[in-house]
Design a protein around this motif. Structure first.
Motif, PDB file in Angstrom:
ATOM      1  N   LEU A 211       0.823  -1.210   0.000  1.00 17.37           N
ATOM      2  CA  LEU A 211       0.000   0.000   0.000  1.00 17.37           C
ATOM      3  C   LEU A 211       0.860   1.265   0.000  1.00 17.37           C
ATOM      4  CD1 LEU A 211      -2.838  -0.973   2.487  1.00 17.37           C
ATOM      5  CD2 LEU A 211      -3.030  -0.621   0.026  1.00 17.37           C
ATOM      6  N   ILE A 212       1.920   1.266   0.785  1.00 18.31           N
ATOM      7  CA  ILE A 212       2.790   2.445   0.845  1.00 18.31           C
ATOM      8  C   ILE A 212       3.503   2.660  -0.483  1.00 18.31           C
ATOM      9  CG2 ILE A 212       4.901   3.353   1.899  1.00 18.31           C
ATOM     10  CD1 ILE A 212       3.913   2.153   4.547  1.00 18.31           C
ATOM     11  N   VAL A 213       4.077   1.588  -1.037  1.00 11.38           N
ATOM     12  CA  VAL A 213       4.789   1.723  -2.318  1.00 11.38           C
ATOM     13  C   VAL A 213       3.808   2.106  -3.421  1.00 11.38           C
ATOM     14  CG1 VAL A 213       6.064   0.444  -4.081  1.00 11.38           C
ATOM     15  CG2 VAL A 213       6.689   0.220  -1.700  1.00 11.38           C
ATOM     16  N   GLY A 214       2.614   1.528  -3.409  1.00 13.09           N
ATOM     17  CA  GLY A 214       1.616   1.863  -4.426  1.00 13.09           C
ATOM     18  C   GLY A 214       1.173   3.310  -4.349  1.00 13.09           C
ATOM     19  N   SER A 215       0.980   3.816  -3.139  1.00 11.31           N
ATOM     20  CA  SER A 215       0.570   5.213  -3.009  1.00 11.31           C
ATOM     21  C   SER A 215       1.697   6.164  -3.409  1.00 11.31           C
ATOM     22  CB  SER A 215       0.101   5.502  -1.589  1.00 11.31           C
ATOM     23  OG  SER A 215       1.155   5.324  -0.675  1.00 11.31           O
ATOM     24  N   ARG A 216       2.933   5.819  -3.038  1.00 11.01           N
ATOM     25  CA  ARG A 216       4.062   6.650  -3.463  1.00 11.01           C
ATOM     26  C   ARG A 216       4.242   6.610  -4.974  1.00 11.01           C
ATOM     27  NH1 ARG A 216       9.251   5.340  -0.305  1.00 11.01           N
ATOM     28  NH2 ARG A 216       9.938   7.173  -1.432  1.00 11.01           N
ATOM     29  N   MET A 217       3.980   5.443  -5.575  1.00 13.05           N
ATOM     30  CA  MET A 217       4.091   5.315  -7.023  1.00 13.05           C
ATOM     31  C   MET A 217       3.014   6.149  -7.713  1.00 13.05           C
ATOM     32  SD  MET A 217       4.059   1.844  -9.350  1.00 13.05           S
ATOM     33  CE  MET A 217       5.167   1.035  -8.253  1.00 13.05           C
ATOM     34  N   ALA A 218       1.815   6.153  -7.177  1.00 12.53           N
ATOM     35  CA  ALA A 218       0.734   6.943  -7.768  1.00 12.53           C
ATOM     36  C   ALA A 218       1.033   8.435  -7.692  1.00 12.53           C
ATOM     37  CB  ALA A 218      -0.582   6.632  -7.067  1.00 12.53           C
TER      38      ALA A 218
ATOM     39  N   ARG B 221       1.910  10.888 -11.030  1.00 12.33           N
ATOM     40  CA  ARG B 221       1.145  12.111 -11.277  1.00 12.33           C
ATOM     41  C   ARG B 221       2.076  13.298 -11.521  1.00 12.33           C
ATOM     42  NH1 ARG B 221      -4.526  13.334  -9.370  1.00 12.33           N
ATOM     43  NH2 ARG B 221      -4.716  15.494 -10.010  1.00 12.33           N
ATOM     44  N   SER B 222       3.257  13.275 -10.878  1.00 10.51           N
ATOM     45  CA  SER B 222       4.199  14.368 -11.056  1.00 10.51           C
ATOM     46  C   SER B 222       5.203  14.105 -12.177  1.00 10.51           C
ATOM     47  CB  SER B 222       4.935  14.645  -9.755  1.00 10.51           C
ATOM     48  OG  SER B 222       5.727  13.536  -9.406  1.00 10.51           O
ATOM     49  N   GLY B 223       5.111  12.943 -12.841  1.00 12.26           N
ATOM     50  CA  GLY B 223       5.944  12.691 -14.004  1.00 12.26           C
ATOM     51  C   GLY B 223       7.024  11.647 -13.826  1.00 12.26           C
ATOM     52  N   GLY B 224       7.280  11.169 -12.641  1.00 10.12           N
ATOM     53  CA  GLY B 224       8.312  10.156 -12.407  1.00 10.12           C
ATOM     54  C   GLY B 224       7.667   8.811 -12.136  1.00 10.12           C
ATOM     55  N   GLY B 225       8.437   7.887 -11.565  1.00 10.85           N
ATOM     56  CA  GLY B 225       7.841   6.637 -11.147  1.00 10.85           C
ATOM     57  C   GLY B 225       8.642   5.398 -11.444  1.00 10.85           C
ATOM     58  N   ASP B 226       9.758   5.518 -12.164  1.00  8.34           N
ATOM     59  CA  ASP B 226      10.523   4.322 -12.505  1.00  8.34           C
ATOM     60  C   ASP B 226      11.243   3.722 -11.305  1.00  8.34           C
ATOM     61  OD1 ASP B 226       9.730   4.616 -15.105  1.00  8.34           O
ATOM     62  OD2 ASP B 226      11.513   5.750 -15.694  1.00  8.34           O
ATOM     63  N   GLU B 227      11.670   4.563 -10.360  1.00  6.37           N
ATOM     64  CA  GLU B 227      12.436   4.059  -9.221  1.00  6.37           C
ATOM     65  C   GLU B 227      11.570   3.284  -8.230  1.00  6.37           C
ATOM     66  OE1 GLU B 227      10.940   8.122  -8.222  1.00  6.37           O
ATOM     67  OE2 GLU B 227      12.067   7.349  -9.902  1.00  6.37           O
TER      68      GLU B 227
ATOM     69  N   LEU C 288       9.537   0.886  -8.934  1.00  2.00           N
ATOM     70  CA  LEU C 288       9.436  -0.524  -9.302  1.00  2.00           C
ATOM     71  C   LEU C 288      10.441  -1.372  -8.531  1.00  2.00           C
ATOM     72  CD1 LEU C 288       8.818  -0.284 -13.148  1.00  2.00           C
ATOM     73  CD2 LEU C 288       7.178  -0.804 -11.347  1.00  2.00           C
ATOM     74  N   THR C 289      11.607  -0.813  -8.245  1.00  5.56           N
ATOM     75  CA  THR C 289      12.576  -1.566  -7.449  1.00  5.56           C
ATOM     76  C   THR C 289      12.097  -1.701  -6.001  1.00  5.56           C
ATOM     77  OG1 THR C 289      13.830   0.453  -7.009  1.00  5.56           O
ATOM     78  CG2 THR C 289      14.531  -0.887  -8.873  1.00  5.56           C
ATOM     79  N   GLN C 290      11.458  -0.663  -5.473  1.00  5.15           N
ATOM     80  CA  GLN C 290      10.906  -0.754  -4.124  1.00  5.15           C
ATOM     81  C   GLN C 290       9.795  -1.800  -4.075  1.00  5.15           C
ATOM     82  OE1 GLN C 290       9.647   3.177  -3.132  1.00  5.15           O
ATOM     83  NE2 GLN C 290      11.726   3.923  -2.766  1.00  5.15           N
ATOM     84  N   PHE C 291       8.980  -1.838  -5.124  1.00  3.78           N
ATOM     85  CA  PHE C 291       7.918  -2.834  -5.199  1.00  3.78           C
ATOM     86  C   PHE C 291       8.508  -4.242  -5.254  1.00  3.78           C
ATOM     87  CE2 PHE C 291       4.850  -5.373  -7.661  1.00  3.78           C
ATOM     88  CZ  PHE C 291       3.764  -5.275  -6.806  1.00  3.78           C
ATOM     89  N   ALA C 292       9.594  -4.417  -6.007  1.00  2.00           N
ATOM     90  CA  ALA C 292      10.247  -5.724  -6.091  1.00  2.00           C
ATOM     91  C   ALA C 292      10.826  -6.131  -4.737  1.00  2.00           C
ATOM     92  CB  ALA C 292      11.334  -5.700  -7.159  1.00  2.00           C
ATOM     93  N   VAL C 293      11.378  -5.187  -3.999  1.00  2.00           N
ATOM     94  CA  VAL C 293      11.920  -5.482  -2.671  1.00  2.00           C
ATOM     95  C   VAL C 293      10.802  -5.912  -1.727  1.00  2.00           C
ATOM     96  CG1 VAL C 293      12.998  -4.428  -0.638  1.00  2.00           C
ATOM     97  CG2 VAL C 293      13.954  -4.028  -2.896  1.00  2.00           C
ATOM     98  N   VAL C 294       9.673  -5.219  -1.763  1.00  2.00           N
ATOM     99  CA  VAL C 294       8.542  -5.585  -0.903  1.00  2.00           C
ATOM    100  C   VAL C 294       8.028  -6.972  -1.270  1.00  2.00           C
ATOM    101  CG1 VAL C 294       6.158  -5.002  -0.313  1.00  2.00           C
ATOM    102  CG2 VAL C 294       7.883  -3.222  -0.360  1.00  2.00           C
ATOM    103  N   MET C 295       7.913  -7.264  -2.555  1.00  2.00           N
ATOM    104  CA  MET C 295       7.431  -8.575  -2.978  1.00  2.00           C
ATOM    105  C   MET C 295       8.429  -9.680  -2.592  1.00  2.00           C
ATOM    106  SD  MET C 295       4.470  -8.647  -4.387  1.00  2.00           S
ATOM    107  CE  MET C 295       3.920  -7.568  -3.110  1.00  2.00           C
ATOM    108  N   GLY C 296       9.719  -9.393  -2.710  1.00  2.94           N
ATOM    109  CA  GLY C 296      10.734 -10.364  -2.285  1.00  2.94           C
ATOM    110  C   GLY C 296      10.665 -10.632  -0.789  1.00  2.94           C
ATOM    111  N   ALA C 297      10.457  -9.582  -0.007  1.00  2.00           N
ATOM    112  CA  ALA C 297      10.318  -9.759   1.438  1.00  2.00           C
ATOM    113  C   ALA C 297       9.066 -10.569   1.770  1.00  2.00           C
ATOM    114  CB  ALA C 297      10.277  -8.404   2.133  1.00  2.00           C
ATOM    115  N   CYS C 298       7.990 -10.356   1.024  1.00  2.82           N
ATOM    116  CA  CYS C 298       6.764 -11.135   1.241  1.00  2.82           C
ATOM    117  C   CYS C 298       7.002 -12.611   0.925  1.00  2.82           C
ATOM    118  CB  CYS C 298       5.633 -10.599   0.374  1.00  2.82           C
ATOM    119  SG  CYS C 298       4.981  -9.026   0.923  1.00  2.82           S
ATOM    120  N   ILE C 299       7.733 -12.886  -0.122  1.00  5.52           N
ATOM    121  CA  ILE C 299       8.020 -14.280  -0.487  1.00  5.52           C
ATOM    122  C   ILE C 299       8.889 -14.940   0.575  1.00  5.52           C
ATOM    123  CG2 ILE C 299       9.272 -15.720  -2.152  1.00  5.52           C
ATOM    124  CD1 ILE C 299       8.239 -13.779  -4.330  1.00  5.52           C
ATOM    125  N   ILE C 300       9.902 -14.231   1.048  1.00  6.32           N
ATOM    126  CA  ILE C 300      10.768 -14.779   2.096  1.00  6.32           C
ATOM    127  C   ILE C 300       9.973 -15.013   3.375  1.00  6.32           C
ATOM    128  CG2 ILE C 300      12.702 -14.233   3.632  1.00  6.32           C
ATOM    129  CD1 ILE C 300      14.002 -12.846   1.225  1.00  6.32           C
ATOM    130  N   GLY C 301       9.129 -14.061   3.734  1.00  5.85           N
ATOM    131  CA  GLY C 301       8.316 -14.208   4.936  1.00  5.85           C
ATOM    132  C   GLY C 301       7.302 -15.327   4.820  1.00  5.85           C
TER     133      GLY C 301
END
Length: 80
Positions: free
Chosen positions: A36-43, A47-53, A55-68
């Motif tokens: 939720l935090i990464v998704g809201s920051r991405m949104a 809106r301000s024109g960025g957003g590529d960075e 995706l790596t935060q999202f991948a880290v969160v998903m990796g942590a979820c898989i490990i957990g």
């Protein structure tokens, strides 16, 4: 005088299962909160024109979820 070398036959793994259950719920809640935090920051960034960075935060969160998610069954497999 009797020397006792081992603990009496009690269920030692009961408290461990309870702790693993609590930790599994905490990891699940942290994973949902992280997405939720990464998704809201991405949104906001999109809106301000960025957003590529984000995706790596999202991948880290998903990796942590898989490990957990795999930690509990892995410990259960190794101990039981």
């Amino acid at each position: 005088m009797e020397l006792i070398l081992a603990a009496p036959s009690t269920n030692v793994t009961g408290p461990l299962n309870q702790i693993l259950g609590y930790l599994a719920w905490l990891v699940s809640a942290a994973g949902v909160l992280g997405v939720l935090i990464v998704g809201s920051r991405m949104a906001i960034a999109l809106r301000s024109g960025g957003g590529d960075e984000h995706l790596t935060q999202f991948a880290v969160v998903m990796g942590a979820c898989i490990i957990g998610a795999t930690a509990g069954p892995l410990v259960e497999f190794l101990l039981f």
